[in-house]
Design an enzyme around this catalytic site. Sequence first.
Site, PDB file in Angstrom:
ATOM      1  N   ARG A 144       0.825  -1.225   0.000  1.00  0.00           N
ATOM      2  CA  ARG A 144       0.000   0.000   0.000  1.00  0.00           C
ATOM      3  C   ARG A 144       0.853   1.266   0.000  1.00  0.00           C
ATOM      4  O   ARG A 144       0.489   2.276   0.620  1.00  0.00           O
ATOM      5  CB  ARG A 144      -0.956   0.029   1.201  1.00  0.00           C
ATOM      6  CG  ARG A 144      -1.724  -1.244   1.423  1.00  0.00           C
ATOM      7  CD  ARG A 144      -2.492  -1.665   0.223  1.00  0.00           C
ATOM      8  NE  ARG A 144      -3.190  -2.935   0.416  1.00  0.00           N
ATOM      9  CZ  ARG A 144      -3.871  -3.539  -0.542  1.00  0.00           C
ATOM     10  NH1 ARG A 144      -3.930  -3.030  -1.761  1.00  0.00           N
ATOM     11  NH2 ARG A 144      -4.474  -4.671  -0.299  1.00  0.00           N
ATOM     12  N   GLU A 272      -5.914 -12.268   8.222  1.00  0.00           N
ATOM     13  CA  GLU A 272      -5.596 -12.331   6.793  1.00  0.00           C
ATOM     14  C   GLU A 272      -4.477 -13.326   6.501  1.00  0.00           C
ATOM     15  O   GLU A 272      -3.523 -13.026   5.786  1.00  0.00           O
ATOM     16  CB  GLU A 272      -5.230 -10.939   6.269  1.00  0.00           C
ATOM     17  CG  GLU A 272      -6.372  -9.950   6.393  1.00  0.00           C
ATOM     18  CD  GLU A 272      -6.091  -8.588   5.760  1.00  0.00           C
ATOM     19  OE1 GLU A 272      -4.926  -8.175   5.737  1.00  0.00           O
ATOM     20  OE2 GLU A 272      -7.057  -7.963   5.300  1.00  0.00           O
ATOM     21  N   ASP A 345     -12.025  -1.076   7.921  1.00  0.00           N
ATOM     22  CA  ASP A 345     -10.662  -0.981   7.412  1.00  0.00           C
ATOM     23  C   ASP A 345     -10.342   0.355   6.756  1.00  0.00           C
ATOM     24  O   ASP A 345     -10.321   0.429   5.537  1.00  0.00           O
ATOM     25  CB  ASP A 345     -10.426  -2.110   6.396  1.00  0.00           C
ATOM     26  CG  ASP A 345      -8.962  -2.290   6.079  1.00  0.00           C
ATOM     27  OD1 ASP A 345      -8.146  -1.584   6.674  1.00  0.00           O
ATOM     28  OD2 ASP A 345      -8.630  -3.149   5.244  1.00  0.00           O
ATOM     29  N   GLU A 373      -4.470   4.322   1.003  1.00  0.00           N
ATOM     30  CA  GLU A 373      -4.893   3.069   0.376  1.00  0.00           C
ATOM     31  C   GLU A 373      -6.313   3.177  -0.171  1.00  0.00           C
ATOM     32  O   GLU A 373      -6.594   2.739  -1.284  1.00  0.00           O
ATOM     33  CB  GLU A 373      -4.821   1.924   1.406  1.00  0.00           C
ATOM     34  CG  GLU A 373      -5.397   0.624   0.861  1.00  0.00           C
ATOM     35  CD  GLU A 373      -5.375  -0.522   1.855  1.00  0.00           C
ATOM     36  OE1 GLU A 373      -4.884  -0.348   2.989  1.00  0.00           O
ATOM     37  OE2 GLU A 373      -5.855  -1.612   1.485  1.00  0.00           O
TER      38      GLU A 373
HETATM   39  C1  BDP Z   1      -5.671  -3.749   4.733  1.00  0.00           C
HETATM   40  C2  BDP Z   1      -4.682  -3.774   3.617  1.00  0.00           C
HETATM   41  C3  BDP Z   1      -3.673  -4.879   3.728  1.00  0.00           C
HETATM   42  C4  BDP Z   1      -3.059  -4.843   5.125  1.00  0.00           C
HETATM   43  C5  BDP Z   1      -4.156  -4.939   6.161  1.00  0.00           C
HETATM   44  C6  BDP Z   1      -3.655  -4.794   7.584  1.00  0.00           C
HETATM   45  O1  BDP Z   1      -5.403  -3.921   2.412  1.00  0.00           O
HETATM   46  O2  BDP Z   1      -2.705  -4.685   2.748  1.00  0.00           O
HETATM   47  O3  BDP Z   1      -2.160  -5.878   5.292  1.00  0.00           O
HETATM   48  O4  BDP Z   1      -5.088  -3.923   5.971  1.00  0.00           O
HETATM   49  O5  BDP Z   1      -3.818  -3.712   8.121  1.00  0.00           O
HETATM   50  O6  BDP Z   1      -6.219  -2.478   4.736  1.00  0.00           O
HETATM   51  O7  BDP Z   1      -3.140  -5.716   8.158  1.00  0.00           O
END
Ligand code: BDP
Length: 688
Positions: A144, A272, A345, A373
């Site tokens: 990002r 994630e 987010d 982002e």
């Molecule tokens: C999201 C992003 C991702 C990040 C994640 C995070 O798309 O790339 O790794 O958050 O904060 O917004 O862990």
Amino acid sequence: MEIVLEKKLVITILILLSGLLNLYAENGHSLWLRNQIPKQVEVICSKQSETLSIAVQELKQNWQGNPGAEVTLSIKFNKEIKGDGYILDSSGVQANTDIGILYGVYDLLRRQRIEQPTKELISNPSYEIRLLNHWDNLDGTIERGYAGKSIFWRDENEILTITEQDKILWQEYARANASIGINGTVLNNVNSSPKMLEIKTLQKVKAIAEVLRPYGIKTYLSVNFSSPAVLSGLKTSDPLDSDVIKWWKNKVKEIYTLIPDFGGFLVKANSEGQPGPQDFGRTHADGANMMADALKPFGGIVMWRAFVYSPKEKDRAMQAYSEFMPLEGKFRENVIIQVKNGPVDFQPREPFNPLFGAMKKTAVMPELQITQEYLGHSKHLVFLSTMWEEFLNSDTYHQGKGSTVARCTDGSIYPHKYTAIAGVSNIGLDSNWCGHTFAQSNWYAFGRLAWNNNLTSEDIAAEWIKLTFSNKSSISDFNDWQEHFLLPVKKMMIESREAAVDYMMPLGLHHIFAGDHHYGPGPWYAPPNLRPDWTPPYYHRADKNGIGFDRTQSGSNAVSQYHEPLSSQFNNVNTCPEEYLLWFHHLSWDYKMNNGRILWDELCFRYENGLNKVRGFQKVWDKVKNYVDEQTFTEVQSKLRSQCRAAQMWKDGCLLYFQQFSQMPIPYDIERPVYDLDKLEKMDFTKD
Ligand code: BDP
């Protein structure tokens, strides 16, 4: 002696020349710290340290006060001063620590440059730990990141190649951060490679830390929870396993041998796809505490992220709260739960994450995203300070009225051993650091708010504009400059976030981007193999009956995670603030808004309004041509053009897509779409 004089003369001529050239070419590298021809000053400082030498040097090289003035820097204990705070008075700067002196010096010089009189004042930081989080990978890429590659990492195979140029850049970075009070930096991505903890990588961290240290900046690292197994071949990374505990203890010891003032770890666990304690049937508290115990003897902390969600949860917005509230009070005192401002987010607009205020027995720190982002990458002019101000001032009501997020996190309401705030950095190797000149204002605003969470965005914007664009030597008439540059540009900055909300996701819509790049519109985006919570229809829920995510008591009941009166206020469509309407409610297309319009028409007006705002910003900028250097002028102008095209695509894409469900006409006083939906659906927005 003669040589010294000659050298001085050459430097003065160079500075003079660079001042003159300023208006014609500016690559933006000097940020809000542009060179000015200094006046003469006497500095008295009885103590010596690297930090104090920097303070003295800064004063001598940048003094804009009375010529020949005498400034005393005095370190003597004063209980009114907290942490690295300081007092400014007619004699100079007073602080309890060397770094406090440096902060005071930067403040003094800033006040001189923006012509703000320095009356006697005490300035204490709102948060003790004020951090940038870099999402930088060891190969130099940045997750990002929209401003070039990493300033810290380049090539995994040559990790220890460090050039003089690298060191100069790190020093400039440290200076810029110190000038706004930032005192910590996490050097790598939260999606962390276990290799981060290899000895050669740590040696590089040591080299970076040495450059940052005199500026009061501590280094921290994001760590991968599976490091013991992946890096050293342990059978498990179970946080309760004695070998694992020993491994982390040794690793921490190794780090502190190299970097005695190391700050601690940032951890993204069980989120994630990242490993975490739950892989071993343990809790977040088990994982965080194990690391906290290893760090404690050295004064280190663990920042454990609450950014967790799984595809099985009925509402992603609820998961951080559901997972973390039961663990409240189970964390060690050197663990801080790092919580993103919103429950989903970093969207253009979200209500605050309900964990703020609710978690009392465990320290909680806000995580903001400086890198854009979800707000137009480094192509859109969006001043994020207004968003952060709205967030920090949100009332959680947890300890009665006035329990704002700011007060719940800065120690005013819940006393904890540590208070902290983090911002995900927007910095890269681009010569202007952030890709967009105006993105520098977001870095600046983050630092200023971390230092003082009561500042207003108006004041921050005015400061930044003055520091960035007003070179006294090139402004002949300050009043004229103020009227024709400062005020219109400030207004544009202040309105820019609301404009972005309108052209992207008005009325509480969220996460309707096309694909993982999170740039252009994509309410239609739903590849069959993708987790539903990674696709926009999960969030907008548009159908023939209406649009919006029902988070009321009869829906997911996310409203119940908020304290009264918010819970009832959000639950009731008549009292829910319009900016969060479709965040909390699924409403029919003909739902009557407060202004009498039906929802569908209002949506059309909002998108149109957002687009028109950007067109207005273009005009504002075109008019200030004579007040900025040519390079900055044309760069910003060209970026505003792409922002305008993007706003048009957002408006057209979203309205044409949602119209398939509403089956209603776009009101006649709104401009017709210029793009076709099927073309937009196939478009790669990042290419523009
Ligand atoms: C999201 C992003 C991702 C990040 C994640 C995070 O798309 O790339 O790794 O958050 O904060 O917004 O862990």
